[in-house]
Design an enzyme around this catalytic site. Structure first.
Site, PDB file in Angstrom:
ATOM      1  N   THR A 174      -7.848  -1.411  25.854  1.00 10.82           N
ATOM      2  CA  THR A 174      -7.222  -1.118  24.559  1.00 10.82           C
ATOM      3  C   THR A 174      -6.115  -0.083  24.721  1.00 10.82           C
ATOM      4  OG1 THR A 174      -9.231  -1.674  23.356  1.00 10.82           O
ATOM      5  CG2 THR A 174      -7.632  -0.309  22.192  1.00 10.82           C
TER       6      THR A 174
ATOM      7  N   HIS B 268      -0.493   1.258  24.713  1.00 10.80           N
ATOM      8  CA  HIS B 268       0.559   1.928  25.485  1.00 10.80           C
ATOM      9  C   HIS B 268       1.752   0.991  25.706  1.00 10.80           C
ATOM     10  CE1 HIS B 268       2.199   4.526  28.732  1.00 10.80           C
ATOM     11  NE2 HIS B 268       2.514   3.364  29.296  1.00 10.80           N
ATOM     12  N   GLU B 269       1.487  -0.234  26.122  1.00 12.04           N
ATOM     13  CA  GLU B 269       2.576  -1.181  26.390  1.00 12.04           C
ATOM     14  C   GLU B 269       3.314  -1.550  25.106  1.00 12.04           C
ATOM     15  OE1 GLU B 269       3.513  -1.560  29.447  1.00 12.04           O
ATOM     16  OE2 GLU B 269       1.729  -0.537  30.181  1.00 12.04           O
TER      17      GLU B 269
ATOM     18  N   HIS C   5       5.888   0.994  24.387  1.00 14.10           N
ATOM     19  CA  HIS C   5       7.170   0.786  25.074  1.00 14.10           C
ATOM     20  C   HIS C   5       8.073  -0.135  24.250  1.00 14.10           C
ATOM     21  CE1 HIS C   5       6.160   3.030  28.582  1.00 14.10           C
ATOM     22  NE2 HIS C   5       5.331   2.135  29.109  1.00 14.10           N
TER      23      HIS C   5
ATOM     24  N   ASP D 288       7.536   6.437  29.099  1.00 15.85           N
ATOM     25  CA  ASP D 288       6.353   7.117  29.623  1.00 15.85           C
ATOM     26  C   ASP D 288       6.531   8.620  29.529  1.00 15.85           C
ATOM     27  OD1 ASP D 288       4.697   4.939  30.504  1.00 15.85           O
ATOM     28  OD2 ASP D 288       6.155   4.593  32.102  1.00 15.85           O
TER      29      ASP D 288
END
Length: 193
Positions: free
Chosen positions: A123, A128-129, A132, A138
């Site tokens: 998850t 996180h992706e 982006h 990051d």
């Protein structure tokens, strides 16, 4: 007994007086600029039809962003409908196109099983992706409290919620209805340690 015409006229006058008084005390008309900004929610569609095994993680990651950012809404694209964010499962390390992706634009998220094999939370990876794609780079190394610290927070970190600074940055990128002030970066960020 009073005249019926007089009663009718008195009733009409009372109704007009009541309507005028009610209108005078009604709430002021909304500010058009405030209404425009409040309703300027950008809807971005994602297609996860090629991300088998990640469905629950994607749904949780999407729910986290939708609960924490007011002017962007991620929705699953209907089959056959174009999607701004293509999500696929791969065998490598997770990676994604750095946005902010615009409506009608294209971003790719690869949910790599290599990170799961190393012990990272699915998850957190998905959220996180997606971060982006929404324009966040990051922040490595970083603490677990920062979603965009990614793998640098360690395998024990399961936080999938963007912190206040990450939320504010996404909301700023999409202020006014679309990511007009911040052009999409387009680089592919690979989240390997």
């Amino acid at each position: 007994m009073p005249n019926s015409r007089w009663l009718k006229a008195a009733g009409v006058a009372a109704a007009i007086t009541l309507a005028t008084a009610t209108a005078a005390h009604a709430a002021p008309a909304p500010d058009p600029a405030a209404t425009e900004n409040a309703s300027a929610v950008v809807t971005l569609r994602y297609d996860d039809s090629r991300a088998g095994g990640w469905e629950a993680a994607i749904a949780a990651g999407v729910a986290s962003w939708n609960a924490n950012v007011d002017n962007v809404e991620l929705v699953e694209a209907a089959p056959g409908t174009p999607a701004e964010i293509q999500i696929v499962a791969t065998s490598g390390w997770p990676q994604a196109t750095l946005g902010p992706v615009r409506p009608g634009g294209q971003a790719r998220v690869e949910l790599g099983s290599q990170a799961v094999t190393e012990g990272h939370d699915k998850t957190r990876i998905a959220a996180h992706e997606l971060g982006h794609s929404l324009g966040l780079p990051d922040t490595k190394p970083g603490p677990c409290a920062q979603l965009m610290s990614g793998s640098s927070a360690g395998t024990s970190c399961t936080n999938a919620v963007p912190d206040a600074a990450e939320q504010a940055r996404v909301e700023s990128a999409y202020a006014g209805g679309f990511a007009s002030r911040t052009p999409a970066d387009g680089r592919v960020l690979v989240d390997a340690p």
